[in-house]
Design a protein around this motif. Structure first.
Motif, mmCIF file in Angstrom:
data_model
loop_
_atom_site.group_PDB
_atom_site.id
_atom_site.type_symbol
_atom_site.label_atom_id
_atom_site.label_comp_id
_atom_site.label_asym_id
_atom_site.label_seq_id
_atom_site.Cartn_x
_atom_site.Cartn_y
_atom_site.Cartn_z
ATOM 1 N N ILE A 1 0.749 -1.071 -0.013
ATOM 2 C CA ILE A 1 -0.034 0.138 -0.095
ATOM 3 C C ILE A 1 0.994 1.202 -0.119
ATOM 4 O O ILE A 1 0.714 1.903 -0.733
ATOM 5 N N SER B 1 2.617 2.145 -3.374
ATOM 6 C CA SER B 1 1.716 2.713 -4.399
ATOM 7 C C SER B 1 0.974 4.147 -3.979
ATOM 8 O O SER B 1 1.086 5.146 -5.183
ATOM 9 N N LEU B 2 0.890 4.150 -2.610
ATOM 10 C CA LEU B 2 0.515 5.442 -2.179
ATOM 11 C C LEU B 2 1.628 6.509 -2.610
ATOM 12 O O LEU B 2 1.422 7.691 -2.831
ATOM 13 N N ALA C 1 3.794 6.514 -4.884
ATOM 14 C CA ALA C 1 3.684 6.875 -6.443
ATOM 15 C C ALA C 1 2.447 8.056 -6.741
ATOM 16 O O ALA C 1 2.747 8.706 -7.302
ATOM 17 N N ILE C 2 1.339 7.443 -6.089
ATOM 18 C CA ILE C 2 0.256 8.314 -6.413
ATOM 19 C C ILE C 2 0.440 9.597 -6.051
ATOM 20 O O ILE C 2 -0.231 10.630 -6.544
ATOM 21 N N LEU D 1 2.688 11.509 -8.254
ATOM 22 C CA LEU D 1 1.679 12.098 -9.245
ATOM 23 C C LEU D 1 0.584 13.097 -9.044
ATOM 24 O O LEU D 1 0.594 14.085 -9.538
ATOM 25 N N LEU E 1 0.084 16.790 -10.642
ATOM 26 C CA LEU E 1 -1.010 17.160 -11.333
ATOM 27 C C LEU E 1 -1.529 18.427 -10.537
ATOM 28 O O LEU E 1 -2.056 19.328 -11.394
ATOM 29 N N LEU F 1 -0.426 21.258 -12.102
ATOM 30 C CA LEU F 1 -1.055 21.516 -13.423
ATOM 31 C C LEU F 1 -2.302 22.313 -13.330
ATOM 32 O O LEU F 1 -2.957 23.317 -14.015
ATOM 33 N N GLY G 1 -0.982 25.605 -13.735
ATOM 34 C CA GLY G 1 -1.037 25.513 -15.224
ATOM 35 C C GLY G 1 0.078 24.964 -15.944
ATOM 36 O O GLY G 1 -0.012 24.623 -17.127
ATOM 37 N N TYR G 2 1.038 24.547 -15.137
ATOM 38 C CA TYR G 2 2.082 23.610 -15.821
ATOM 39 C C TYR G 2 2.200 22.397 -14.830
ATOM 40 O O TYR G 2 2.070 22.332 -13.657
ATOM 41 N N PHE G 3 2.490 21.289 -15.439
ATOM 42 C CA PHE G 3 2.709 19.931 -14.758
ATOM 43 C C PHE G 3 4.053 20.137 -14.066
ATOM 44 O O PHE G 3 4.912 20.621 -14.625
ATOM 45 N N PHE G 4 4.119 19.554 -12.757
ATOM 46 C CA PHE G 4 5.237 19.786 -11.932
ATOM 47 C C PHE G 4 5.351 21.357 -11.497
ATOM 48 O O PHE G 4 6.332 21.549 -10.866
ATOM 49 N N PHE G 5 4.296 22.204 -11.548
ATOM 50 C CA PHE G 5 4.447 23.874 -11.246
ATOM 51 C C PHE G 5 4.804 23.738 -9.830
ATOM 52 O O PHE G 5 4.048 23.179 -8.945
ATOM 53 N N ASN G 6 5.782 24.384 -9.199
ATOM 54 C CA ASN G 6 5.971 24.589 -7.792
ATOM 55 C C ASN G 6 4.923 25.632 -7.470
ATOM 56 O O ASN G 6 5.341 26.860 -7.438
ATOM 57 N N LYS H 1 7.896 5.578 -1.618
ATOM 58 C CA LYS H 1 7.826 4.587 -2.592
ATOM 59 C C LYS H 1 9.137 3.936 -2.847
ATOM 60 O O LYS H 1 9.253 2.637 -2.709
#
Lengths: 494, 149
Positions: free
Chosen positions: B75, B78-79, B81-82, B85, B89, B92, B96-101, B127
């Motif tokens: 668990i 997977s947690l 990794a999620i 992600l 997101l 985003l 407005g950008y993926f991985f934006f700080n 992970k």
């Protein structure tokens, strides 16, 4: 929307691994929805490329070459469509086929990871990220080859893992040398720096490292030994993915991108590619004739067809590149179809030895008919897709003055027809063995995938008509633009 | 000295009891200071996993798996990794950008600074730590299964 090509499969993979064991059927639903979404996105990307030519995504808002970039151009979109179509149909097929294995959710987790890796390789605009995604896809595929966990499968997977790791080491070494030489990892920036620097032995050395690395991944002939073990050992949907798209993305696509757009192609590289292509073409075909295991025959056939593609890339004229990429598309479709057919035969009979089969056409009509279409298309019977792509490659070879190689290519097409007739004759035609009197046609999901692939097989010739041609042409233009790739990418940022 | 219990001798167990907490703490330190000092999620995750590996070597498989069961490992892997992600997101959605700080960067060289980077480090350490320990456990279980055969 570019990051979603990686985000969707990754999210599906980890959600399935988290919940798949607890909730029944969730893994089926999530995986199919995920691949369907990817298919729709990839089809949408064709329109985007038509309007904008190239899209550059700045990850985290950092401007390349400082930050990581993702690039969508004609070639990437072309490859994304191939991956999208094949992976969606393969997941539909897996719903029924994978019932025979325990822990279906583990299969889907690995499958989605592999998909994330492949899509990542395609959209990455950064050489090191390309390597990372390549490793994600490779490692997932090592595990998938061993999914049956029988002795034979484990051995094949081990062999594949060793050869794959050797390939990855070569690629990593190449990237390291390139980084030390140019001080950057962004593909467009490397291309820019290399065009300013004087050409030297260093670039040739890096080219050799990449050729060996990606050649191993693409299973070109001196490096092909792992493929005939690994591809037949995997479950049929995975064989279809591996032979259909995996070797093309990690091998051919990466090779194209690195040689055409980054390092720049010279006559020497073209010459090497042509020779390697022709050797793979001949050896793959002649080794395939002798096989009696269906999937092993298809695996050797993949080597031979990859030879055709690399040969076309080696000729290097615009027409040859068009033929090569078109053949790549066709091969992805009919080789996946044929592997799914072999899976259907194995699903109903439990056997994949040609000598013990025969007459299955009366019992498995849909499998037999789609198999016939796939086999005829790969052997180059008009009006099926495979005929047109082979025709273009051969015309291009003649135009470029490679008369000898063009005639070899025609001969190999005949040999291809021979061993596919052997497959059809021993499997679907002839006398039905008493043992197979009671078998039934495979479930609907498996039939659906095979029928759709067979339809695409028939209509791919249409890609050459003017309305649909931009799809192929924009991919060819990316290869033809060569080192101008860097100015195109940097032009898109500003 | 003959010992009936699983695992290694009393000397090793005593030393382990003293050091294992420190190793775990050091791992957490490396993770939380990932944005300030050398190291980060990966290195810290490996050290956290090593503290459990240490337990397993000294006290035996059951003892370690009682503290961190295989289900918990799966668990948290997977947690992790999620979570990673999800952070990307959120960038985003918010910026407005993926991985934006998108979080406040704070003052450099303070513990609570650098926006999303510490959170990413925590996700990575989950992970990596769970993954590495899972691989080690799998190897142990595999070698035991082979000895029984």
């Amino acid at each position: 929307m570019l990051p979603f090509f990686v985000v969707i499969p990754l999210a599906c993979a980890f959600l399935i691994s988290l919940l798949g064991k607890r909730i029944k059927n969730l893994s089926d639903i999530l995986a199919n929805l995920g691949t369907l979404a990817l298919l729709i996105l990839s089809l949408y990307s064709i329109g985007l490329v038509n309007n904008h030519k190239i899209l550059v995504y700045k990850v985290g808002g950092w401007i390349p070459p400082i930050g990581i970039s993702m690039v969508l151009d004609g070639l990437s979109s072309f490859m994304l469509v191939i991956v999208g179509v094949v992976s969606f149909l393969v997941t539909v097929y897996s719903i029924n086929y994978m019932e025979r294995f325990t822990d279906k959710w583990k299969f889907y987790t690995l499958f989605m990871l592999m998909l994330a890796g492949m899509n990542g390789v395609i959209v990455s605009g950064d050489l090191f990220n390309l390597f990372v995604f390549l490793e994600i896809a490779s490692i997932a595929s090592y595990a998938l080859v061993a999914f049956g966990t029988e002795a034979e499968e484990l051995e094949a997977s081990f062999k594949y893992a060793i050869m794959g790791s050797v390939a990855s080491s070569f690629i990593l070494l190449g990237i390291a040398f390139l980084y030390s030489y140019t001080s950057t990892l962004n593909m467009a920036d490397i291309s820019l720096v290399l065009s300013i620097k004087e050409p030297g032995l260093m670039v040739s050395f890096i080219a050799v490292l990449f050729l060996v690395g990606f050649g191993l991944k693409a299973a070109l002939v001196p490096f092909h030994a792992w493929l005939p073990d690994a591809h037949p050992s995997a479950p049929a949907p995975i064989s279809a993915m591996l032979s259909g798209v995996f070797i093309k993305i990690l091998g051919v696509y990466a090779l194209c991108r690195v040689f055409f757009n980054i390092l720049g192609v010279s006559d020497k590289i073209f010459f090497v590619l042509t020779i390697l292509g022709v050797i793979s073409m001949i050896l793959g075909a002649f080794l395939a004739i002798a096989q009696s295991d269906i999937k092993r025959m298809f695996a050797y056939s993949s080597i031979s067809q990859i030879g055709f593609i690399i040969f076309a890339l080696g000729i290097g004229s615009p027409l040859a590149l068009l033929g090569g990429l078109f053949h790549l598309f066709n091969h992805a479709i009919f080789k996946s179809l044929l592997f799914l057919n072999s899976g259907a035969v194995e699903y109903s009979t439990g056997v994949r030895d040609l000598k013990r089969l025969g007459g299955l056409n009366s019992r498995l009509p849909i499998t037999g008919f789609t198999g016939l279409l796939g086999a005829m298309s790969i052997s180059g019977i008009p009006p099926l897709g495979g005929f047109w792509s082979k025709l273009i490659i051969i015309i291009a070879a003649v135009q470029a003055g490679y008369f000898m190689f063009a005639s070899i290519a025609i001969l190999i097409s005949i040999v291809t027809l021979a061993y596919y007739l052997k497959f059809l004759g021993f499997t679907f035609f002839g006398k039905l063995d008493d043992a197979w009197l009671k078998i039934k046609e495979v479930p609907w999901a498996m039939r659906f995938s095979m029928i759709i692939l067979a339809i695409i097989c028939v209509i791919t010739g249409l890609l050459l008509i003017p309305i649909l041609r931009p799809f192929l042409q924009s991919a060819v233009e990316v290869l033809l633009s060569g080192r101008e790739y860097s100015s195109i990418v940097f032009g898109a940022i500003r | 000295m003959q010992n009936k219990e699983p695992g290694m001798t009393l000397i090793v167990k005593t030393i382990t009891r003293l050091t294992v907490g420190l190793i775990l703490l050091y791992g957490i330190y490396i993770v939380l200071h990932g944005h300030l000092t050398p190291g980060g999620g990966f290195a810290g995750g490996v050290i956290i996993a090593l503290s459990f590996v240490h337990l397993m070597l000294a006290f035996g498989k059951e003892f370690a798996l009682k503290r961190l069961s295989q289900a918990a490992i799966a668990i948290s892997e997977s947690l992790g990794a999620i979570m990673f992600l999800a952070i990307a997101l959120l960038g985003l959605v918010v910026g407005g950008y993926f991985f934006f700080n998108f979080l406040s960067k704070g003052r450099p060289f303070e513990l609570f600074s650098a926006g999303i980077i510490p959170w990413c480090n925590i996700a990575i350490s989950l992970k990596v730590g769970a993954g590495l320990f899972a691989i080690f456990t799998a190897l142990i279980l595999f070698s035991e299964a082979r000895q029984e055969r």
